[in-house]
Write a protein that holds these residues in place. Structure first.
Motif, PDB file in Angstrom:
ATOM      1  N   GLU A  56       0.803  -1.221   0.000  1.00 34.60           N
ATOM      2  CA  GLU A  56       0.000   0.000   0.000  1.00 34.60           C
ATOM      3  C   GLU A  56       0.844   1.283   0.000  1.00 34.60           C
ATOM      4  O   GLU A  56       0.562   2.229  -0.727  1.00 34.60           O
ATOM      5  CB  GLU A  56      -0.922   0.009   1.216  1.00 34.60           C
ATOM      6  CG  GLU A  56      -1.846   1.207   1.182  1.00 34.60           C
ATOM      7  CD  GLU A  56      -3.012   1.074   2.128  1.00 34.60           C
ATOM      8  OE1 GLU A  56      -3.905   0.289   1.789  1.00 34.60           O
ATOM      9  OE2 GLU A  56      -3.022   1.724   3.172  1.00 34.60           O
ATOM     10  N   ARG A  57       1.892   1.286   0.809  1.00 34.51           N
ATOM     11  CA  ARG A  57       2.733   2.488   0.864  1.00 34.51           C
ATOM     12  C   ARG A  57       3.383   2.756  -0.499  1.00 34.51           C
ATOM     13  O   ARG A  57       3.469   3.885  -0.965  1.00 34.51           O
ATOM     14  CB  ARG A  57       3.812   2.264   1.927  1.00 34.51           C
ATOM     15  CG  ARG A  57       4.827   3.372   2.049  1.00 34.51           C
ATOM     16  CD  ARG A  57       5.928   2.872   2.974  1.00 34.51           C
ATOM     17  NE  ARG A  57       6.810   3.905   3.438  1.00 34.51           N
ATOM     18  CZ  ARG A  57       7.824   3.660   4.289  1.00 34.51           C
ATOM     19  NH1 ARG A  57       8.025   2.456   4.750  1.00 34.51           N
ATOM     20  NH2 ARG A  57       8.619   4.626   4.668  1.00 34.51           N
ATOM     21  N   ILE A  58       3.839   1.668  -1.140  1.00 31.93           N
ATOM     22  CA  ILE A  58       4.483   1.798  -2.444  1.00 31.93           C
ATOM     23  C   ILE A  58       3.465   2.279  -3.478  1.00 31.93           C
ATOM     24  O   ILE A  58       3.742   3.148  -4.304  1.00 31.93           O
ATOM     25  CB  ILE A  58       5.076   0.434  -2.886  1.00 31.93           C
ATOM     26  CG1 ILE A  58       6.025  -0.117  -1.829  1.00 31.93           C
ATOM     27  CG2 ILE A  58       5.740   0.545  -4.240  1.00 31.93           C
ATOM     28  CD1 ILE A  58       7.200   0.771  -1.483  1.00 31.93           C
ATOM     29  N   LEU A  59       2.290   1.699  -3.423  1.00 28.36           N
ATOM     30  CA  LEU A  59       1.260   2.085  -4.386  1.00 28.36           C
ATOM     31  C   LEU A  59       0.888   3.558  -4.208  1.00 28.36           C
ATOM     32  O   LEU A  59       0.711   4.295  -5.184  1.00 28.36           O
ATOM     33  CB  LEU A  59       0.031   1.185  -4.225  1.00 28.36           C
ATOM     34  CG  LEU A  59      -1.086   1.393  -5.246  1.00 28.36           C
ATOM     35  CD1 LEU A  59      -0.556   1.226  -6.680  1.00 28.36           C
ATOM     36  CD2 LEU A  59      -2.231   0.412  -5.022  1.00 28.36           C
ATOM     37  N   ALA A  60       0.804   3.983  -2.944  1.00 24.11           N
ATOM     38  CA  ALA A  60       0.502   5.394  -2.685  1.00 24.11           C
ATOM     39  C   ALA A  60       1.569   6.275  -3.322  1.00 24.11           C
ATOM     40  O   ALA A  60       1.280   7.286  -3.966  1.00 24.11           O
ATOM     41  CB  ALA A  60       0.430   5.647  -1.180  1.00 24.11           C
ATOM     42  N   TYR A  61       2.810   5.852  -3.172  1.00 23.60           N
ATOM     43  CA  TYR A  61       3.926   6.579  -3.784  1.00 23.60           C
ATOM     44  C   TYR A  61       3.781   6.604  -5.316  1.00 23.60           C
ATOM     45  O   TYR A  61       3.929   7.637  -5.959  1.00 23.60           O
ATOM     46  CB  TYR A  61       5.254   5.918  -3.386  1.00 23.60           C
ATOM     47  CG  TYR A  61       6.367   6.217  -4.345  1.00 23.60           C
ATOM     48  CD1 TYR A  61       7.046   7.435  -4.281  1.00 23.60           C
ATOM     49  CD2 TYR A  61       6.728   5.321  -5.361  1.00 23.60           C
ATOM     50  CE1 TYR A  61       8.048   7.736  -5.187  1.00 23.60           C
ATOM     51  CE2 TYR A  61       7.718   5.613  -6.261  1.00 23.60           C
ATOM     52  CZ  TYR A  61       8.386   6.827  -6.172  1.00 23.60           C
ATOM     53  OH  TYR A  61       9.356   7.141  -7.078  1.00 23.60           O
ATOM     54  N   MET A  62       3.478   5.446  -5.875  1.00 21.79           N
ATOM     55  CA  MET A  62       3.378   5.356  -7.340  1.00 21.79           C
ATOM     56  C   MET A  62       2.266   6.255  -7.862  1.00 21.79           C
ATOM     57  O   MET A  62       2.416   6.932  -8.876  1.00 21.79           O
ATOM     58  CB  MET A  62       3.097   3.913  -7.765  1.00 21.79           C
ATOM     59  CG  MET A  62       4.274   2.976  -7.592  1.00 21.79           C
ATOM     60  SD  MET A  62       3.734   1.290  -7.937  1.00 21.79           S
ATOM     61  CE  MET A  62       5.312   0.441  -8.008  1.00 21.79           C
TER      62      MET A  62
END
Ligand code: ADP
Ligand code: MG
Length: 717
Positions: free
Chosen positions: A268-274
């Motif tokens: 989730e954190r990575i997706l938010a970043y993306m």
């Protein structure tokens, strides 16, 4: 400060900085953000007087220089637009030979003399800037006393606004040259190479009866690999901070062996970043399209839709910048180094490349008719001939110290350049070479002797992931670029070498046609000979295998393992005559690039080796000594002996590295000699220190080891 597991708990916590972006209703036009921060043709049409807009488009289409009145009108509209979007400053955004981008900000505002300030921006300021060039690498082109350099607006790449929480900046993509007109950047040769290829391809297309295309653009679609790690680990590691890669770190018990990361669900954190990165890029007009997890833990990929090589290269530089900026908002660091973690797959960039006419025809798209297929085979043969003839130069165009860890390490293509055609296309060329006719052979493929026109079936699934240069259905994919690289040089090289072979084959074809032959009958022997002469470059097998190394050597293909072996191809006779014939880079300009790249190689490795020596001596050795004392105190003499031996090994490796690093031991009279010294003496000495240190990491008490470990950095998200 002893390291404790508590730090991992902190690293695992995150919050979207500044609050969530939300998910707006995208059917509402107001919520569409693509190109919002770009002075695009659509904005230009809205804002420029009709005749100015029309004249600008004409000037661009013809590739002419802008006259002052036109430039003034454009500058005025651009300034108004930029001010409305909060920009206080502008910059001529350029790409010096450092491989990154450069900017010097100037305020729009000038004092009026009455205690107030007025926003001003003339056509002259738009078209040309004059930054001090003395601090940019020039490889001897510009003597230091002549510091002036010029930046000249590239109107074919749209201006854009970069936002900051506290203001905004108008960025004007520009070229950067010395006052004597020599290119000091990566954009000028790229533009020149696109012109060269266009000219050659347009000429060739006429032989195929295409009289309507007036320009051929090379296209590029880069797939960018990268790592995201928690910024806490980054700042705890002086090696990452100074060199972009870890110079120490034992292999973790878990790597990518379970294949549980590739294409896995995105955390989730990575997706938010993306999502935020992609939104920002979309506002800048970068057509980002694809995202997924990559093979290594914490490794990801981003790919845009392809664009013309110039805009695509600018966008790629911008993409890398935005990716790194946005990461900080999520407490992450985006690593673009080619090999941030030893023993873990590194990051590359796939450079998808093709040629398209201005009326939208992809010249590497196998067609539906025999005629289209002939044309396709012609351009395909030209690419093969070019890549075979200039293997060394292509390899040189992707050389860097980071790449030396990656190429040939069974995770990225080998340093040997070869082409994967796919079974179908290879069969077609093989049959052409044999001069055979039959079912799925070139005769029928070419439409000879069959009333039905069989199109060439191209399966995207026919892939070879190990090939450095693969045909993938309607484009070639140059897979050997490093993740931190600018696209400019490899594409400049590709465009120029292909322009040359198109001209070569077109001249043969023209002669045959003038002799009265029909197109097919004229082309067949040309393809036959070109393929026979160049098929040594075609390889469909496993590029990682030992057998290939042996076979490639037998075939006489180049295997340029490290940067110092590859770079001399930039100034080889073949390169110099090709690049000057096509007006892409003069001998002096090539020499300057050669010097700069070699110098950077030596300097980067020296920085790494000094960092490695310092970390080993001031961080790792003391922690190992404390550990040894602890063991002795506890009376654990057997373990103490083990640690003592390792420490002694480390100490002598540090001594050897320090000696290799000594100024007076390094040859300084010649850049190539220096690069070779660094490759032969410094790199192995650094390796030996690491070897001993990584073994100590597995022995020393965990709370005493001062560096975060791979098992933390790569797995905590
Ligand atoms: P894969 O991972 O299978 O190689 P992707 O879909 O991730 O494929 O990436 C393919 C890339 O190739 C995209 O960036 C795409 O825009 C690009 N591409 C497609 N057609 C062309 C073309 N004609 N010229 C240049 N690049 C292209
Ligand atoms: Mg790919």
């Amino acid at each position: 400060m002893p390291r404790i597991r508590q730090q991992n708990v902190m690293a695992a916590q995150w919050a979207p900085n500044g609050g969530a972006l939300g998910a707006p209703d995208l059917t509402s036009p107001d919520n569409q953000v693509f190109g919002e921060n770009v002075f695009s043709p659509a904005i230009q049409r809205q804002r420029l007087p009709k005749d100015v807009f029309r004249r600008l488009q004409q000037t661009l289409a013809r590739g002419d220089a802008l006259d002052t009145s036109l430039a003034d009108a454009v500058a005025l509209a651009m300034k108004e637009w930029a001010l409305e979007n909060g920009a206080t400053h502008y910059t001529h955004w350029f790409q010096p030979l450092t491989g990154s981008t450069a900017e010097k900000h100037d305020s729009f505002y000038a004092p009026t003399g009455e205690g107030s300030a007025l926003a001003e921006f003339s056509g002259k300021e738009l078209i040309q800037g004059e930054p001090d060039a003395s601090s940019f690498p020039t490889g001897g082109i510009r003597a230091t006393f002549e510091a002036r350099g010029y930046t000249a607006w590239d109107p074919t790449s749209p201006a854009f606004i970069l936002e900051n929480p506290n203001g905004a900046l108008l960025c004007i993509p520009t070229a950067f040259a010395s006052w004597t007109g020599e290119a000091l950047d990566h954009k000028i040769p790229l533009l020149r190479s696109m012109d060269a290829l266009s000219k050659a391809a347009i000429n060739a297309l006429k032989l195929f009866g295409n009289m309507t295309a007036s320009r051929v653009f090379t296209t590029v679609g880069p797939e960018q690999e990268y790592f995201l790690i928690d910024e806490q680990y980054y700042f705890e590691r002086p090696d990452l901070v100074t060199t972009g890669r870890t110079l120490f770190g034992a292999k973790p018990p878990k790597g990518h062996e379970l294949d549980d990361h590739y294409f896995g669900s995105i955390p989730e954190r990575i997706l938010a970043y993306m999502l935020e990165t992609e939104r920002e890029l979309a506002r800048l007009g970068v057509p980002v399209k694809t995202r997924h997890n990559e093979v290594a833990p914490n490794q990801y990929e981003l790919a845009p839709v392809f664009e013309n090589s110039n805009v695509g290269s600018d966008h790629q530089q911008l993409t890398m910048q935005v990716m790194q900026n946005v990461a900080r908002r999520y407490g992450l660091m985006c690593l673009l180094h080619e090999k941030p973690f030893a023993g873990v797959n590194g990051s590359g960039k796939h450079n998808n490349w093709s040629m398209s006419t201005d009326d939208g025809e992809n010249l590497l798209e196998p067609g539906d008719t025999p005629h289209e297929n002939l044309q396709f085979l012609f351009f395909c043969a030209a690419v093969m001939q070019a890549v075979n003839k200039h293997q060394g130069l292509l390899r040189a165009s992707i050389a860097s110290p980071g790449q030396d860890h990656r190429l040939g390490a069974n995770e990225a293509p080998p340093a040997i350049i070869s082409i994967f055609l796919g079974a179908e296309l290879e069969n077609v060329f093989e049959a052409i070479e044999r001069g055979e006719a039959g079912e799925s052979t070139p005769e029928s493929f070419l439409g000879l002797g069959t009333p039905v026109l069989p199109p060439l079936p191209m399966h995207g699934g026919d892939r070879n992931r190990t090939s450095p240069f693969a045909f993938t259905g309607n484009k070639f994919e140059f897979r050997a670029l490093g993740s931190s690289m600018s696209l400019s040089l490899p594409n400049t090289v590709l465009n120029t070498i292909v322009a040359e072979s198109i001209d070569y084959l077109a001249e043969e074809l023209e002669n045959a046609l003038q002799g009265g032959a029909e197109l097919e009958e004229a082309l067949r022997p040309i393809l036959q000979r070109s393929y026979a002469d160049n098929k040594q470059i075609v390889f469909g097998g496993d590029n990682y295998s030992e057998e290939w190394y042996a076979e490639a050597e037998e075939r006489g293909l180049l295997n340029l393992r490290a940067t110092p072996e590859a770079l001399p191809y930039i100034v080889a006779d073949d390169t110099v005559s090709l690049f000057s014939n096509y007006g892409v880079l003069s001998q002096r300009e090539l020499e300057s690039r050669y010097e700069v790249s070699l110098e950077q190689y030596g300097t980067k490795i020296n920085i790494e080796s000094e960092t490695a020596a310092a970390i080993a001596k001031t961080m790792l050795l003391p922690s190992a000594a404390r550990h040894l004392a602890l063991l002795r105190e506890a009376g654990l003499s057997e373990l103490a002996v083990e640690s003592d031996d390792l420490i002694k090994e480390l100490v002598s490796a540090i001594r050897a590295l320090e000696s290799a690093n000594l100024e007076e031991n390094q040859p300084h009279d010649d850049v190539l000699k220096h690069a070779e010294y660094v490759r032969d003496e410094v790199v192995p000495a650094m390796g030996a220190v690491r070897e001993a240190a990584d073994r100590l990491e597995k022995v020393v008490a965990d709370d005493l080891w001062p560096l975060p470990k791979y098992s933390e950095i790569l797995f905590i998200k």
